[in-house]
Design a protein around this motif. Structure first.
Motif, PDB file in Angstrom:
ATOM      1  N   ARG A  22       0.815  -1.225   0.000  1.00 21.00           N
ATOM      2  CA  ARG A  22       0.000   0.000   0.000  1.00 21.00           C
ATOM      3  C   ARG A  22       0.840   1.263   0.000  1.00 21.00           C
ATOM      4  O   ARG A  22       1.817   1.363   0.698  1.00 21.00           O
ATOM      5  N   SER A  24      -0.093   5.709  -0.663  1.00 22.21           N
ATOM      6  CA  SER A  24      -1.167   6.640  -1.018  1.00 22.21           C
ATOM      7  C   SER A  24      -1.059   7.050  -2.483  1.00 22.21           C
ATOM      8  O   SER A  24       0.023   7.393  -2.954  1.00 22.21           O
ATOM      9  N   ARG A  26      -3.229   9.663  -5.295  1.00 22.08           N
ATOM     10  CA  ARG A  26      -4.232  10.740  -5.298  1.00 22.08           C
ATOM     11  C   ARG A  26      -4.840  11.013  -6.661  1.00 22.08           C
ATOM     12  O   ARG A  26      -5.874  11.651  -6.746  1.00 22.08           O
ATOM     13  N   TRP A 120      -5.835   7.774   2.589  1.00 23.72           N
ATOM     14  CA  TRP A 120      -6.555   8.349   3.738  1.00 23.72           C
ATOM     15  C   TRP A 120      -6.596   9.876   3.553  1.00 23.72           C
ATOM     16  O   TRP A 120      -5.546  10.493   3.284  1.00 23.72           O
ATOM     17  N   GLY A 123      -8.035  15.781   6.034  1.00 20.13           N
ATOM     18  CA  GLY A 123      -8.024  17.239   5.996  1.00 20.13           C
ATOM     19  C   GLY A 123      -8.646  17.790   4.720  1.00 20.13           C
ATOM     20  O   GLY A 123      -9.591  18.586   4.786  1.00 20.13           O
ATOM     21  N   SER A 124      -8.143  17.327   3.579  1.00 18.84           N
ATOM     22  CA  SER A 124      -8.539  17.967   2.317  1.00 18.84           C
ATOM     23  C   SER A 124      -9.804  17.334   1.712  1.00 18.84           C
ATOM     24  O   SER A 124      -9.784  16.825   0.598  1.00 18.84           O
ATOM     25  N   HIS A 169       6.874   8.373   1.921  1.00 23.09           N
ATOM     26  CA  HIS A 169       6.669   6.945   2.211  1.00 23.09           C
ATOM     27  C   HIS A 169       7.759   6.425   3.155  1.00 23.09           C
ATOM     28  O   HIS A 169       7.696   5.290   3.610  1.00 23.09           O
ATOM     29  N   ARG A 171       9.897   5.937   6.640  1.00 22.41           N
ATOM     30  CA  ARG A 171       9.462   5.812   8.024  1.00 22.41           C
ATOM     31  C   ARG A 171      10.647   5.907   8.983  1.00 22.41           C
ATOM     32  O   ARG A 171      11.772   5.588   8.629  1.00 22.41           O
TER      33      ARG A 171
HETATM   34  C1  LIG Z   1      -5.333   9.972   9.171  1.00 18.08           C
HETATM   35  C2  LIG Z   1      -4.694  10.406   7.875  1.00 18.08           C
HETATM   36  C3  LIG Z   1      -5.089  11.589   7.297  1.00 18.08           C
HETATM   37  C4  LIG Z   1      -4.541  11.983   6.059  1.00 18.08           C
HETATM   38  N1  LIG Z   1      -5.010  13.136   5.469  1.00 18.08           N
HETATM   39  C5  LIG Z   1      -4.564  13.483   4.233  1.00 18.08           C
HETATM   40  C6  LIG Z   1      -5.127  14.610   3.563  1.00 18.08           C
HETATM   41  O1  LIG Z   1      -5.980  15.315   4.096  1.00 18.08           O
HETATM   42  N2  LIG Z   1      -4.693  14.889   2.309  1.00 18.08           N
HETATM   43  C7  LIG Z   1      -3.737  14.118   1.683  1.00 18.08           C
HETATM   44  O2  LIG Z   1      -3.399  14.404   0.531  1.00 18.08           O
HETATM   45  N3  LIG Z   1      -3.167  13.037   2.306  1.00 18.08           N
HETATM   46  C8  LIG Z   1      -3.573  12.699   3.553  1.00 18.08           C
HETATM   47  N4  LIG Z   1      -3.048  11.578   4.190  1.00 18.08           N
HETATM   48  C9  LIG Z   1      -2.035  10.743   3.511  1.00 18.08           C
HETATM   49  C10 LIG Z   1      -0.658  10.872   4.148  1.00 18.08           C
HETATM   50  O3  LIG Z   1      -0.053  12.070   3.737  1.00 18.08           O
HETATM   51  C11 LIG Z   1       0.194   9.634   3.782  1.00 18.08           C
HETATM   52  O4  LIG Z   1      -0.433   8.481   4.287  1.00 18.08           O
HETATM   53  C12 LIG Z   1       1.595   9.735   4.377  1.00 18.08           C
HETATM   54  O5  LIG Z   1       2.305  10.781   3.792  1.00 18.08           O
HETATM   55  C13 LIG Z   1       2.389   8.444   4.188  1.00 18.08           C
HETATM   56  O6  LIG Z   1       2.501   8.103   2.818  1.00 18.08           O
HETATM   57  P1  LIG Z   1       2.011   6.674   2.299  1.00 18.08           P
HETATM   58  O7  LIG Z   1       0.548   6.552   2.653  1.00 18.08           O
HETATM   59  O8  LIG Z   1       2.253   6.691   0.817  1.00 18.08           O
HETATM   60  O9  LIG Z   1       2.818   5.622   3.011  1.00 18.08           O
HETATM   61  C14 LIG Z   1      -3.555  11.183   5.423  1.00 18.08           C
HETATM   62  C15 LIG Z   1      -3.148   9.996   6.043  1.00 18.08           C
HETATM   63  C16 LIG Z   1      -3.716   9.598   7.255  1.00 18.08           C
HETATM   64  C17 LIG Z   1      -3.306   8.301   7.858  1.00 18.08           C
END
Ligand SMILES: Cc1cc2nc3c(=O)[nH]c(=O)nc-3n(C[C@H](O)[C@H](O)[C@H](O)COP(=O)(O)O)c2cc1C
Length: 284
Positions: A22, A24, A26, A120, A123-124, A169, A171
């Motif tokens: 996994r 993120s 967008r 996830w 916020g946005s 990404h 940690r």
């Molecule tokens: C509770 C939570 C809230 C988040 N809110 C946002 C958000 O509002 N907008 C966004 O673009 N990414 C958001 N993220 C994504 C994080 O930025 C992302 O999970 C983090 O940078 C780690 O990257 P990865 O998921 O690729 O491992 C959120 C992640 C979590 C867990």
């Protein structure tokens, strides 16, 4: 604490593999609708993976575009998602954030295992828009959402910028996060669980957790220093809890969470052999 009998059996190995996979995304591919069988599987996991009575997930396949917003103008906005999932909690529950994080991450890992992409978003997005598409009671709040679909094959420049060219990404090393039993005394499963928890996503990748390893389990703590970004750090910790438990179960260790007062979050207490045997004989 919650009762394992009340929810579906977690497909531990499948979700453990998904933890590694996994990340993120967008921006989605508008030419790829979600395959009907994947959609049906997503709907099923949203309905069935509900271990806490006051945290729930709902799949929405209309108007996904209207739910997301950018950070500055349209910068950072989720684009072209064919669907989204809302993570909803009843605010009367003192552990609502942990429960929503834990539950939502189960859904995210299943989506990942189905070959779908997610992110996830706490916020946005526009909670009032989500509430207009779903039934949300006066006691409930949409704490987060995730877009779901097939991501564009290549990350756009905007996605690259959002992730700091992959840095988001990364940690923190485990050695900076753990106290308690010295590492040389950890059984193998402890290392595997903590590695899985360390990989959990968190808002702005702040990784607000630490872990205390004891003989009978692992306690998750929240690091109260550092920015809140208007998103509870305990939600991030709930996500890490799910990762930890998935990895433990994949190593053959079962246990139970006990929620604890701040700055502790919860302790995962490993079942003794006799409890495990009783559960197995009882059909679990
Ligand atoms: C509770 C939570 C809230 C988040 N809110 C946002 C958000 O509002 N907008 C966004 O673009 N990414 C958001 N993220 C994504 C994080 O930025 C992302 O999970 C983090 O940078 C780690 O990257 P990865 O998921 O690729 O491992 C959120 C992640 C979590 C867990």
């Amino acid at each position: 604490m919650y009762n394992y009998q009340k929810y579906m059996d977690i497909p531990f190995s499948r979700w453990h593999l998904a933890i590694e996979k996994r990340r993120s995304r967008r921006h989605f591919d508008p030419s790829l609708p979600i395959a009907p069988e994947a959609l049906a599987a997503l709907e099923k996991v949203c309905n069935q993976f509900a271990p806490f009575p006051r945290a729930r997930s709902r799949l929405v396949t209309e108007s996904a575009e209207s739910v997301f917003k950018g950070f500055i103008g349209s910068f950072g906005k989720v684009k072209d998602a064919p669907a989204f999932i809302a993570f909803i909690g009843n605010m009367g529950d003192p552990f609502v954030h942990e429960e929503v994080g834990y539950t939502g991450e189960g859904i995210i890992l299943e989506a990942t295992a189905l070959g779908l992409n997610t992110c996830w978003v706490a916020g946005s997005f526009k909670p009032e828009m989500v509430a207009s598409l779903l039934e949300v009671s006066s006691k409930e709040r949409v704490l987060a959402v995730t877009p779901v679909g097939y991501a564009r094959k290549f990350e756009s420049w905007e996605e690259n910028l959002m992730t700091g060219f992959g840095r988001s990404h990364k940690r923190v090393a485990l050695s900076k996060l753990v106290r308690g039993l010295p590492r040389e005394k950890w059984p193998d499963w402890v290392n595997i669980c903590l590695e899985a928890a360390r990989l959990a996503p968190s808002a702005a990748n702040r990784q607000p957790w630490s872990f205390d390893v004891q003989d009978d389990g692992i306690t998750v703590f929240v690091r109260t220093m550092g920015p809140e970004f208007n998103v509870s750090k305990r939600l991030d910790c709930g996500i890490a809890m799910l990762h930890l438990e998935v990895a433990a179960a994949d190593c053959g260790r079962r246990g139970q969470w006990e929620f604890l007062p701040s700055p502790q979050v919860a302790k995962f207490k490993i079942y003794s052999q006799s409890v495990l045997l009783a559960l197995t004989l009882g059909g679990r």
